[in-house]
Design a protein around this motif. Structure first.
Motif, PDB file in Angstrom:
ATOM      1  N   ALA A  16     112.869  33.604 102.153  1.00  0.00           N
ATOM      2  CA  ALA A  16     112.957  34.543 101.157  1.00  0.00           C
ATOM      3  C   ALA A  16     114.103  34.586 100.590  1.00  0.00           C
ATOM      4  O   ALA A  16     114.187  34.890  99.568  1.00  0.00           O
ATOM      5  CB  ALA A  16     112.496  35.827 101.897  1.00  0.00           C
ATOM      6  N   HIS A  17     115.225  34.731 101.491  1.00  0.00           N
ATOM      7  CA  HIS A  17     116.656  34.574 100.813  1.00  0.00           C
ATOM      8  C   HIS A  17     117.046  33.397  99.814  1.00  0.00           C
ATOM      9  O   HIS A  17     117.428  33.719  98.705  1.00  0.00           O
ATOM     10  CB  HIS A  17     117.748  34.346 102.165  1.00  0.00           C
ATOM     11  CG  HIS A  17     117.589  35.657 103.082  1.00  0.00           C
ATOM     12  ND1 HIS A  17     118.261  35.619 104.098  1.00  0.00           N
ATOM     13  CD2 HIS A  17     117.007  36.741 102.873  1.00  0.00           C
ATOM     14  CE1 HIS A  17     118.373  36.835 104.711  1.00  0.00           C
ATOM     15  NE2 HIS A  17     117.402  37.387 103.976  1.00  0.00           N
ATOM     16  N   ARG A  18     116.447  32.328 100.096  1.00  0.00           N
ATOM     17  CA  ARG A  18     116.406  30.953  99.267  1.00  0.00           C
ATOM     18  C   ARG A  18     115.679  31.221  97.918  1.00  0.00           C
ATOM     19  O   ARG A  18     116.322  31.129  96.836  1.00  0.00           O
ATOM     20  CB  ARG A  18     115.853  29.987 100.014  1.00  0.00           C
ATOM     21  CG  ARG A  18     115.893  28.511  99.134  1.00  0.00           C
ATOM     22  CD  ARG A  18     115.217  27.378  99.704  1.00  0.00           C
ATOM     23  NE  ARG A  18     113.733  27.802  99.555  1.00  0.00           N
ATOM     24  CZ  ARG A  18     112.763  28.043  98.940  1.00  0.00           C
ATOM     25  NH1 ARG A  18     112.922  27.748  97.596  1.00  0.00           N
ATOM     26  NH2 ARG A  18     111.461  28.277  99.121  1.00  0.00           N
ATOM     27  N   VAL A  19     114.651  31.760  98.042  1.00  0.00           N
ATOM     28  CA  VAL A  19     113.797  32.151  96.816  1.00  0.00           C
ATOM     29  C   VAL A  19     114.583  33.263  95.862  1.00  0.00           C
ATOM     30  O   VAL A  19     114.498  33.062  94.663  1.00  0.00           O
ATOM     31  CB  VAL A  19     112.244  32.785  97.181  1.00  0.00           C
ATOM     32  CG1 VAL A  19     111.760  33.496  95.835  1.00  0.00           C
ATOM     33  CG2 VAL A  19     111.638  31.528  97.813  1.00  0.00           C
ATOM     34  N   TYR A  20     115.131  34.152  96.537  1.00  0.00           N
ATOM     35  CA  TYR A  20     115.699  35.281  95.785  1.00  0.00           C
ATOM     36  C   TYR A  20     116.888  34.811  94.987  1.00  0.00           C
ATOM     37  O   TYR A  20     117.236  34.911  94.147  1.00  0.00           O
ATOM     38  CB  TYR A  20     116.408  36.426  96.824  1.00  0.00           C
ATOM     39  CG  TYR A  20     115.265  37.511  97.262  1.00  0.00           C
ATOM     40  CD1 TYR A  20     114.051  37.479  96.694  1.00  0.00           C
ATOM     41  CD2 TYR A  20     115.502  38.437  98.067  1.00  0.00           C
ATOM     42  CE1 TYR A  20     112.924  38.379  97.262  1.00  0.00           C
ATOM     43  CE2 TYR A  20     114.643  39.616  98.493  1.00  0.00           C
ATOM     44  CZ  TYR A  20     113.403  39.372  98.137  1.00  0.00           C
ATOM     45  OH  TYR A  20     112.456  40.288  98.318  1.00  0.00           O
ATOM     46  N   VAL A  21     117.697  33.952  95.710  1.00  0.00           N
ATOM     47  CA  VAL A  21     118.831  33.451  95.424  1.00  0.00           C
ATOM     48  C   VAL A  21     118.555  32.544  93.992  1.00  0.00           C
ATOM     49  O   VAL A  21     119.286  32.578  92.968  1.00  0.00           O
ATOM     50  CB  VAL A  21     120.077  32.499  96.309  1.00  0.00           C
ATOM     51  CG1 VAL A  21     121.006  31.881  95.557  1.00  0.00           C
ATOM     52  CG2 VAL A  21     120.454  33.298  97.286  1.00  0.00           C
ATOM     53  N   GLU A  22     117.686  31.763  94.252  1.00  0.00           N
ATOM     54  CA  GLU A  22     116.956  30.941  93.065  1.00  0.00           C
ATOM     55  C   GLU A  22     116.565  31.432  91.885  1.00  0.00           C
ATOM     56  O   GLU A  22     116.344  31.055  90.879  1.00  0.00           O
ATOM     57  CB  GLU A  22     115.983  29.809  93.669  1.00  0.00           C
ATOM     58  CG  GLU A  22     116.650  28.810  94.745  1.00  0.00           C
ATOM     59  CD  GLU A  22     115.623  27.883  95.127  1.00  0.00           C
ATOM     60  OE1 GLU A  22     114.332  28.383  95.114  1.00  0.00           O
ATOM     61  OE2 GLU A  22     115.945  26.931  95.826  1.00  0.00           O
ATOM     62  N   PHE A 108     114.914  42.902  96.422  1.00  0.00           N
ATOM     63  CA  PHE A 108     115.444  41.677  95.577  1.00  0.00           C
ATOM     64  C   PHE A 108     116.585  42.449  94.694  1.00  0.00           C
ATOM     65  O   PHE A 108     117.706  41.918  94.466  1.00  0.00           O
ATOM     66  CB  PHE A 108     114.546  40.994  94.683  1.00  0.00           C
ATOM     67  CG  PHE A 108     115.163  40.048  93.752  1.00  0.00           C
ATOM     68  CD1 PHE A 108     115.664  39.020  93.912  1.00  0.00           C
ATOM     69  CD2 PHE A 108     114.950  40.510  92.451  1.00  0.00           C
ATOM     70  CE1 PHE A 108     116.507  38.474  92.907  1.00  0.00           C
ATOM     71  CE2 PHE A 108     115.352  40.008  91.225  1.00  0.00           C
ATOM     72  CZ  PHE A 108     116.247  38.646  91.632  1.00  0.00           C
ATOM     73  N   ALA A 109     116.264  43.618  94.349  1.00  0.00           N
ATOM     74  CA  ALA A 109     117.126  44.352  93.392  1.00  0.00           C
ATOM     75  C   ALA A 109     118.361  44.373  94.300  1.00  0.00           C
ATOM     76  O   ALA A 109     119.603  44.643  93.524  1.00  0.00           O
ATOM     77  CB  ALA A 109     116.607  45.784  92.911  1.00  0.00           C
ATOM     78  N   SER A 110     118.435  44.913  95.453  1.00  0.00           N
ATOM     79  CA  SER A 110     119.546  45.197  96.014  1.00  0.00           C
ATOM     80  C   SER A 110     120.573  43.845  96.192  1.00  0.00           C
ATOM     81  O   SER A 110     121.725  44.038  95.786  1.00  0.00           O
ATOM     82  CB  SER A 110     119.434  45.875  97.409  1.00  0.00           C
ATOM     83  OG  SER A 110     118.857  47.147  97.578  1.00  0.00           O
TER      84      SER A 110
END
Length: 222
Positions: A16-22, A108-110
């Motif tokens: 999930a972190h990876r997807v958010y950063v991408e 994701f907004a945070s």
């Protein structure tokens, strides 16, 4: 591009972190690892600008990873992404160079806000003309206002709903959440829908004996 290493022992959360950063313009994920030792080895052999670092790792604590990065002389910034709420730990994180601190669970907004502020700080260069510019550059890392919620929603109620959801591994209905926090079902459902829309909960239909299926909400750890 700002090169990011994700350090998280839970595979689902790491992904999930990876997807958010991408999803962030100007950022790229250099790698994903699941332990402190792997994080240090990765940073020693690959170019990394920023580490998204969970503190509770299977082989060591995130603070130890930060200290090792500093001892190795690696010019890498760290954003702590953790459920640790102890203020003593927060102070220790600052002392070892953590530039941002993001509590789980988060939307994701945070994370986007943290990364946008970091990008502004990271991209600053040149010589300043005085103290005001230094203060302004450092201030870009600090959140001056809370993330705006939709009209009529409160941060206190959102936190209460988030805590109830996090403790319900098998999920819960809006009615159950309402009972838990002492609010109306309509209010609870609005907050649960907000969490689902922001990637912190997932909707799941539950079929009873008669009538339409009831929507249940399950926590989505990130």
């Amino acid at each position: 591009m700002i090169k990011v290493l994700v350090v998280e022992d839970e595979p689902v959360a790491a992904d999930a972190h990876r997807v958010y950063v991408e999803r962030m313009p100007g950022f790229t994920v250099s790698g994903v690892v699941h332990s402190g030792g792997d994080a240090l080895r990765f940073c020693e052999r690959e170019p990394v600008d920023l580490v998204l670092l969970d503190f509770y790792l299977p082989d060591t604590h995130g603070l130890a990873v930060c200290r090792s990065l500093r001892a190795a002389g690696l010019p890498i910034d760290v954003i702590a992404v953790t459920s640790a709420r102890d203020l003593a730990l927060v102070k220790a994180a600052v002392s070892v160079g953590v530039v941002q601190y993001l509590l789980k669970p988060f939307t994701f907004a945070s994370l986007r806000e943290k990364l946008e502020r970091y990008a502004e700080f990271h991209g600053a260069s040149g010589e300043v003309s005085g103290q005001a510019e230094i203060d302004r550059a450092l201030g870009t890392l600090r959140t001056t206002e809370r993330q705006a919620l939709p009209k009529g929603m409160s941060g206190q109620t959102l936190e209460a709903i988030t805590e109830v959801l996090a403790s319900a591994a098998d999920g819960l209905s809006a009615g159950a959440a309402a009972t838990a926090i002492g609010a109306s079902r309509v209010t609870a459902r609005r907050y649960l829908e907000y969490l689902a829309d922001n990637g912190l909960a997932q909707r799941e239909p539950r079929y009873g004996q008669v009538g339409r299926p009831e929507v249940w909400y399950k926590p989505k750890t990130v």
